[in-house]
Write an enzyme that holds these catalytic residues in place. Structure first.
Site, PDB file in Angstrom:
ATOM      1  N   HIS A 178      35.955  41.619  33.785  1.00 35.54           N
ATOM      2  CA  HIS A 178      35.315  40.395  34.274  1.00 35.54           C
ATOM      3  C   HIS A 178      36.220  39.677  35.278  1.00 35.54           C
ATOM      4  O   HIS A 178      35.729  38.916  36.122  1.00 35.54           O
ATOM      5  CB  HIS A 178      35.012  39.448  33.112  1.00 35.54           C
ATOM      6  N   ASP A 248      26.916  47.656  35.938  1.00 34.88           N
ATOM      7  CA  ASP A 248      27.317  46.477  35.186  1.00 34.88           C
ATOM      8  C   ASP A 248      27.192  45.287  36.147  1.00 34.88           C
ATOM      9  O   ASP A 248      26.901  45.439  37.346  1.00 34.88           O
ATOM     10  CB  ASP A 248      28.748  46.643  34.659  1.00 34.88           C
TER      11      ASP A 248
END
Length: 332
Positions: A178, A248
């Site tokens: 992230h 993703d």
């Protein structure tokens, strides 16, 4: 596929979605208050694109990755709890994880949520970042394959599609994708034998999600999500995954370049669908402009996935649902 900003759909969002025509949507904690509110939101999202069957995704793994939480929804256990049970009694642990997923499906479907982004098939190694951690069933490839298969089957029985992730494997990541790009230096033979094994075992599942991870032995220049080598030669050919591939989340900081460059690159690399999650309108406009219409092959993969979902029976197995807590064996 896009997210939205809040608990209801704004006029600007509805107008944008009507023009952009995404395949579907994804929900996060920011979008969730009560069951009735979630039902209204999923219905509004579908109305915005004129498709009452449009997919709505969520990450409801259990443990710390759960967008639906008490008091309105059950608290589901993290995947590692089932891995620990598998080490004691594999057969009953497999049944427990299947029952757990069947209850997950029964929780999601009445809200209008038709896809759950699980099971996690990643294999952690000593020293890896805890971004995966107890989201993984085990560090044993056989346990992960068996439990992941049962989890996927439980969702399918309940009319919800599973997403195997993060293909071809996120368990060795030393940093949180992230925030930055994980780089894995393990040799190809080791990756093939260990990390890719659970994905190979579930290669016939209808949906998968890529890993924002760079594997030096496979493509030293690009993360898997943006690599035609990783997605083509390894995911499609050597692992043999035949289902629809989501990227993703494109807004994660592991990926280089502007958001529109990431979107175009993931499709060019072999992703079927670009997933953008943060609900930022400026970014969504740029992603929509960069991504081509769904390819014929992607549309066919999606059609197969939807056909598989419709074969589930959400009303089946009431006894299993009633006894799911006993099946989990989590206190043994």
């Amino acid at each position: 596929m896009f997210g939205c900003a809040g608990t209801s759909l704004s006029g600007q969002e509805a107008a944008f979605f009507a023009e952009a025509r995404p395949l579907g949507f994804i929900l996060f904690r920011r979008n969730i208050e009560t069951p009735d509110q979630v039902r209204r939101l999923t219905a509004a999202l579908r109305r915005s694109i004129g498709n009452p069957q449009a997919p709505v995704l969520i990450d409801q793994e259990g443990g710390r990755v759960a967008r639906l939480r008490p008091p309105h929804w059950p608290e589901f256990p993290a995947a590692r709890r089932f891995g620990d049970a598998w080490a004691r009694d594999p057969e009953r642990a497999v049944e427990a994880v299947r029952a757990n997923s069947r209850l997950l499906a029964a929780t999601l479907l009445p809200l209008g949520i038709t896809i759950d982004c699980m099971p996690v098939l990643d294999l952690p190694v000593p020293g890896s970042h805890d971004v995966i951690g107890d989201r993984a069933y085990s560090d044993d490839p056989m346990a992960v394959a068996q439990l992941g298969l049962a989890a996927a089957e439980g969702l399918l029985e309940g009319g919800v599609l599973p997403v195997v992730k993060h293909i071809p494997g996120h368990g060795r990541a030393g940093v949180d994708s992230h925030l930055e790009l994980p780089v894995v230096a393990a040799p190809e033979a080791e990756l093939m034998e260990r990390d890719f094994a659970p994905f190979r075992a579930l290669r016939y599942m209808p949906l998968g999600m890529t890993a924002h991870v760079r594997y030096l032995a496979l493509d030293a220049a690009r993360p898997a999500t943006l690599s035609p080598v990783v997605l083509g030669e390894f995911v499609r050919d050597r692992i043999g995954f035949a289902g629809l591939l989501f990227s993703d989340d494109l807004s994660m900081q592991a990926l280089p370049g502007a958001i529109e460059e990431r979107a175009a690159a993931c499709i060019a690399a072999g992703c079927d669908v670009a997933l953008h999650c943060n609900g930022n309108m400026d970014e969504m406009v740029r992603v929509a402009a960069a991504v081509p219409a769904m390819s014929r092959h992607a549309a066919r993969r999606w059609s197969i996935a939807e056909d598989i979902r419709r074969r589930g029976d959400p009303t089946a197995d009431p006894e299993r649902l009633a006894n799911w807590r006993d099946l989990m064996l989590l206190d043994v």
